[in-house]
Design a protein around this motif. Structure first.
Motif, PDB file in Angstrom:
ATOM      1  N   LEU A  24       0.819  -1.216   0.000  1.00  0.00           N
ATOM      2  CA  LEU A  24       0.000   0.000   0.000  1.00  0.00           C
ATOM      3  C   LEU A  24       0.853   1.265   0.000  1.00  0.00           C
ATOM      4  CD1 LEU A  24      -2.952   0.896  -0.011  1.00  0.00           C
ATOM      5  CD2 LEU A  24      -2.883   0.957   2.493  1.00  0.00           C
ATOM      6  N   SER A  25       1.996   1.214   0.669  1.00  0.00           N
ATOM      7  CA  SER A  25       2.849   2.407   0.741  1.00  0.00           C
ATOM      8  C   SER A  25       3.542   2.716  -0.585  1.00  0.00           C
ATOM      9  CB  SER A  25       3.901   2.251   1.848  1.00  0.00           C
ATOM     10  OG  SER A  25       4.767   1.162   1.579  1.00  0.00           O
ATOM     11  N   THR A  26       3.367   1.843  -1.568  1.00  0.00           N
ATOM     12  CA  THR A  26       3.886   2.145  -2.908  1.00  0.00           C
ATOM     13  C   THR A  26       3.150   3.346  -3.500  1.00  0.00           C
ATOM     14  OG1 THR A  26       4.446  -0.174  -3.276  1.00  0.00           O
ATOM     15  CG2 THR A  26       4.279   1.205  -5.230  1.00  0.00           C
ATOM     16  N   LEU A  27       1.883   3.504  -3.127  1.00  0.00           N
ATOM     17  CA  LEU A  27       1.068   4.610  -3.655  1.00  0.00           C
ATOM     18  C   LEU A  27       1.688   5.971  -3.340  1.00  0.00           C
ATOM     19  CD1 LEU A  27      -1.693   4.873  -5.176  1.00  0.00           C
ATOM     20  CD2 LEU A  27      -2.731   5.259  -2.933  1.00  0.00           C
ATOM     21  N   PRO A  28       1.967   6.291  -2.073  1.00  0.00           N
ATOM     22  CA  PRO A  28       2.602   7.591  -1.808  1.00  0.00           C
ATOM     23  C   PRO A  28       4.041   7.676  -2.296  1.00  0.00           C
ATOM     24  CG  PRO A  28       2.435   6.299   0.212  1.00  0.00           C
ATOM     25  CD  PRO A  28       1.625   5.577  -0.825  1.00  0.00           C
ATOM     26  N   SER A  29       4.719   6.532  -2.453  1.00  0.00           N
ATOM     27  CA  SER A  29       6.098   6.594  -2.966  1.00  0.00           C
ATOM     28  C   SER A  29       6.102   7.030  -4.438  1.00  0.00           C
ATOM     29  CB  SER A  29       6.811   5.250  -2.787  1.00  0.00           C
ATOM     30  OG  SER A  29       6.267   4.255  -3.622  1.00  0.00           O
ATOM     31  N   ILE A  30       5.026   6.714  -5.160  1.00  0.00           N
ATOM     32  CA  ILE A  30       4.892   7.223  -6.534  1.00  0.00           C
ATOM     33  C   ILE A  30       4.731   8.743  -6.491  1.00  0.00           C
ATOM     34  CG2 ILE A  30       3.461   7.199  -8.627  1.00  0.00           C
ATOM     35  CD1 ILE A  30       2.712   4.275  -7.885  1.00  0.00           C
ATOM     36  N   ALA A  31       4.003   9.228  -5.488  1.00  0.00           N
ATOM     37  CA  ALA A  31       3.833  10.677  -5.329  1.00  0.00           C
ATOM     38  C   ALA A  31       5.182  11.355  -5.092  1.00  0.00           C
ATOM     39  CB  ALA A  31       2.877  10.969  -4.176  1.00  0.00           C
ATOM     40  N   THR A  32       6.084  10.702  -4.347  1.00  0.00           N
ATOM     41  CA  THR A  32       7.435  11.242  -4.153  1.00  0.00           C
ATOM     42  C   THR A  32       8.112  11.488  -5.489  1.00  0.00           C
ATOM     43  OG1 THR A  32       7.737  10.190  -1.985  1.00  0.00           O
ATOM     44  CG2 THR A  32       9.728  10.738  -3.206  1.00  0.00           C
ATOM     45  N   LEU A  60       2.488  20.218   9.247  1.00  0.00           N
ATOM     46  CA  LEU A  60       1.080  20.396   9.623  1.00  0.00           C
ATOM     47  C   LEU A  60       0.331  19.074   9.503  1.00  0.00           C
ATOM     48  CD1 LEU A  60       0.272  23.846   7.960  1.00  0.00           C
ATOM     49  CD2 LEU A  60       0.443  23.348  10.412  1.00  0.00           C
ATOM     50  N   TRP A  61       0.594  18.333   8.420  1.00  0.00           N
ATOM     51  CA  TRP A  61      -0.075  17.044   8.211  1.00  0.00           C
ATOM     52  C   TRP A  61       0.373  16.017   9.252  1.00  0.00           C
ATOM     53  CZ3 TRP A  61      -0.960  15.330   2.458  1.00  0.00           C
ATOM     54  CH2 TRP A  61      -2.099  14.504   2.396  1.00  0.00           C
ATOM     55  N   ASP A  62       1.588  16.186   9.731  1.00  0.00           N
ATOM     56  CA  ASP A  62       2.128  15.278  10.757  1.00  0.00           C
ATOM     57  C   ASP A  62       1.241  15.232  12.006  1.00  0.00           C
ATOM     58  OD1 ASP A  62       4.274  13.743  12.215  1.00  0.00           O
ATOM     59  OD2 ASP A  62       4.419  15.622  13.339  1.00  0.00           O
ATOM     60  N   ILE A  63       0.501  16.301  12.259  1.00  0.00           N
ATOM     61  CA  ILE A  63      -0.371  16.369  13.434  1.00  0.00           C
ATOM     62  C   ILE A  63      -1.429  15.268  13.391  1.00  0.00           C
ATOM     63  CG2 ILE A  63      -2.057  17.802  14.669  1.00  0.00           C
ATOM     64  CD1 ILE A  63      -0.506  20.263  13.549  1.00  0.00           C
ATOM     65  N   ILE A  64      -1.933  14.956  12.175  1.00  0.00           N
ATOM     66  CA  ILE A  64      -2.992  13.944  12.064  1.00  0.00           C
ATOM     67  C   ILE A  64      -2.540  12.682  11.324  1.00  0.00           C
ATOM     68  CG2 ILE A  64      -4.917  15.563  12.252  1.00  0.00           C
ATOM     69  CD1 ILE A  64      -5.096  15.579   9.198  1.00  0.00           C
ATOM     70  N   PHE A  65      -1.404  12.763  10.613  1.00  0.00           N
ATOM     71  CA  PHE A  65      -0.858  11.599   9.908  1.00  0.00           C
ATOM     72  C   PHE A  65       0.651  11.634  10.107  1.00  0.00           C
ATOM     73  CE2 PHE A  65      -0.883   9.171   5.554  1.00  0.00           C
ATOM     74  CZ  PHE A  65      -0.599   7.994   6.225  1.00  0.00           C
ATOM     75  N   PRO A  66       1.159  10.953  11.143  1.00  0.00           N
ATOM     76  CA  PRO A  66       2.560  11.116  11.556  1.00  0.00           C
ATOM     77  C   PRO A  66       3.571  10.856  10.444  1.00  0.00           C
ATOM     78  CG  PRO A  66       1.332   9.842  13.180  1.00  0.00           C
ATOM     79  CD  PRO A  66       0.430   9.999  11.988  1.00  0.00           C
ATOM     80  N   ILE A  67       4.644  11.641  10.472  1.00  0.00           N
ATOM     81  CA  ILE A  67       5.777  11.415   9.566  1.00  0.00           C
ATOM     82  C   ILE A  67       6.349  10.046   9.890  1.00  0.00           C
ATOM     83  CG2 ILE A  67       8.103  12.192   8.962  1.00  0.00           C
ATOM     84  CD1 ILE A  67       7.156  15.048   9.783  1.00  0.00           C
ATOM     85  N   TRP A  97       5.640   5.262   4.798  1.00  0.00           N
ATOM     86  CA  TRP A  97       5.763   6.241   3.714  1.00  0.00           C
ATOM     87  C   TRP A  97       4.537   7.163   3.751  1.00  0.00           C
ATOM     88  CZ3 TRP A  97      10.405   5.250   1.101  1.00  0.00           C
ATOM     89  CH2 TRP A  97      10.781   6.216   0.165  1.00  0.00           C
ATOM     90  N   SER A  98       4.256   7.677   4.933  1.00  0.00           N
ATOM     91  CA  SER A  98       3.060   8.495   5.147  1.00  0.00           C
ATOM     92  C   SER A  98       3.081   9.739   4.264  1.00  0.00           C
ATOM     93  CB  SER A  98       2.954   8.897   6.621  1.00  0.00           C
ATOM     94  OG  SER A  98       4.084   9.657   7.020  1.00  0.00           O
ATOM     95  N   SER A  99       1.908  10.293   4.026  1.00  0.00           N
ATOM     96  CA  SER A  99       1.790  11.467   3.156  1.00  0.00           C
ATOM     97  C   SER A  99       2.580  12.644   3.708  1.00  0.00           C
ATOM     98  CB  SER A  99       0.316  11.839   2.987  1.00  0.00           C
ATOM     99  OG  SER A  99      -0.414  10.750   2.468  1.00  0.00           O
ATOM    100  N   SER A 100       2.606  12.803   5.031  1.00  0.00           N
ATOM    101  CA  SER A 100       3.408  13.868   5.642  1.00  0.00           C
ATOM    102  C   SER A 100       4.894  13.615   5.393  1.00  0.00           C
ATOM    103  CB  SER A 100       3.125  13.953   7.140  1.00  0.00           C
ATOM    104  OG  SER A 100       3.319  12.699   7.770  1.00  0.00           O
ATOM    105  N   PHE A 101       5.300  12.352   5.425  1.00  0.00           N
ATOM    106  CA  PHE A 101       6.694  11.975   5.145  1.00  0.00           C
ATOM    107  C   PHE A 101       7.055  12.344   3.710  1.00  0.00           C
ATOM    108  CE2 PHE A 101       9.675   8.670   3.568  1.00  0.00           C
ATOM    109  CZ  PHE A 101      10.744   8.899   4.416  1.00  0.00           C
TER     110      PHE A 101
END
Length: 361
Positions: free
Chosen positions: A194-202, A237-244, A249-253
């Motif tokens: 699942l974390s492949t999805l945000p890694s594509i965003a990177t 800011l996003w780290d507050i609700i979705f931790p780095i 590979w969180s969205s804040s990360f």
């Protein structure tokens, strides 16, 4: 490109050098804290390294495919390169030096660094070939927000989802369900499904930086620095609700690491491409054969860990007999061992560059 952007080559090579350094300490039991990954939430300098490489993959896509047509020949090249990267990663995960030279099937790790690079390259390149930058921004936004919504609101077998390292963490749960025993850890994989999805965003964020660098706009370094600062602010800011979190590979990360990538690349660009300060050539040499150098370092390190010398490995014997001394705490010789490995591959990269040996993967 006619006028090659030197800073991108330096940044790519520097990233590979750091990848080798953090992957090959003398001993994992004694490593300086900045050279280790964060235990879970948060990040260390080491956690920046892999996203930096995926970011620069995107930047390179913008350079390489900006004037390409979406033809079957181009798609074929993208597919072949992706499969090569995935194949090399699977080989690293499966290889052993003793007969039958392949691990037991159950113990082979399926995800991995090169596998993720291959998958991310494939999707990022295909998206870049088919959509303009405005649409790509929308896709990137959708990936990041969609991942956050999935991780936040999708329950796991009736239990509310969590971002902790737990069975009801959706990413971890899917990794166990999909890969079973083929994960890096029994309960998750840092290069998981699942974390492949945000890694594509990177990588997509790296594409936007590539488009800025190839544009005719003035003060590109200031644009990158400003973009980096904005991404850092949004990420925190996003780290507050979705931790780095690198393992998820969180969205804040994604935003924080892309922010740092833009800042560092912007600074390197200013000095190397704008001010024409001559520095970092050795990193440029490494960047010219980035995947080859990384693969060799991983492969040789694996072999040295499997060759037995007495009751330890060749790697362990060298560390204990050459680097370890009573007057030093073990963290220092562990670092010196890693720096020696890095030095070896920098010299190899220099020789390959001077002999015009460029191995395309």
């Amino acid at each position: 490109m006619k006028n090659r952007i030197i800073s991108v080559d330096i940044f790519r090579g520097l990233t590979i050098v750091l990848m080798i350094l953090v992957n090959t300490p003398g001993t994992w039991s004694h490593v300086y804290a900045p050279l280790l990954h964060a235990k879970w939430h948060g990040y260390t300098p080491t956690d920046l390294v892999f996203p930096f490489f995926l970011f620069i993959v995107g930047t390179s896509i913008a350079f390489a495919y900006q004037n390409k047509t979406a033809s079957s020949a181009t798609y074929r090249k993208i597919i072949v390169r992706s499969l090569k990267l995935i194949g090399l990663g699977l080989f690293l995960g499966a290889f052993m030096i003793s007969f039958p030279f392949i691990k037991d099937f159950e113990s082979i790790r399926f995800p991995g660094v090169l596998q993720r690079i291959g998958v991310v390259f494939f999707f990022a390149a295909i998206l870049f070939m088919n959509f303009n930058w405005k649409t790509l921004i929308g896709i990137c936004f959708t990936f990041l927000v969609g991942y956050w919504l999935l991780m936040t609101y999708v329950p796991v077998e009736g239990v509310a989802s969590t971002f902790d390292r737990a069975p009801n963490n959706l990413a971890n749960y899917l990794d166990v369900k999909i890969f079973g025993t083929h994960n890096y850890k029994s309960d998750y994989d840092p290069e998981g499904f699942l974390s492949t999805l945000p890694s594509i965003a990177t990588s997509l964020l790296g594409i936007f930086t590539g488009l800025i660098l190839t544009s005719k706009r003035e003060k590109k370094e200031m644009v990158l620095l400003g973009l980096g600062v904005v991404m850092l602010i949004l990420g925190y800011l996003w780290d507050i609700i979705f931790p780095i979190n690198k393992a998820l590979w969180s969205s804040s990360f994604v935003l924080v690491t892309a922010g740092w990538a833009n800042i560092f690349l912007g600074l390197i660009y200013y000095f190397s491409d704008v001010r024409d300060v001559k520095f970092g050539s050795i990193f440029k040499y490494v960047g010219a054969n980035a995947i080859t150098i990384y693969f060799l370092s991983s492969f040789i390190s694996k072999i040295m860990g499997q060759i037995k010398v007495g009751e330890t490995s060749l790697h362990g014997w060298l560390f204990q007999n050459v680097y370890t001394h009573d007057f030093m705490t073990l963290e220092l010789p562990s670092l010196l061992y890693g720096l020696t490995v890095v030095g070896f591959y920098m010299i190899l990269a220099y020789i390959m560059y001077k002999k015009k040996i460029f191995i395309k993967v």
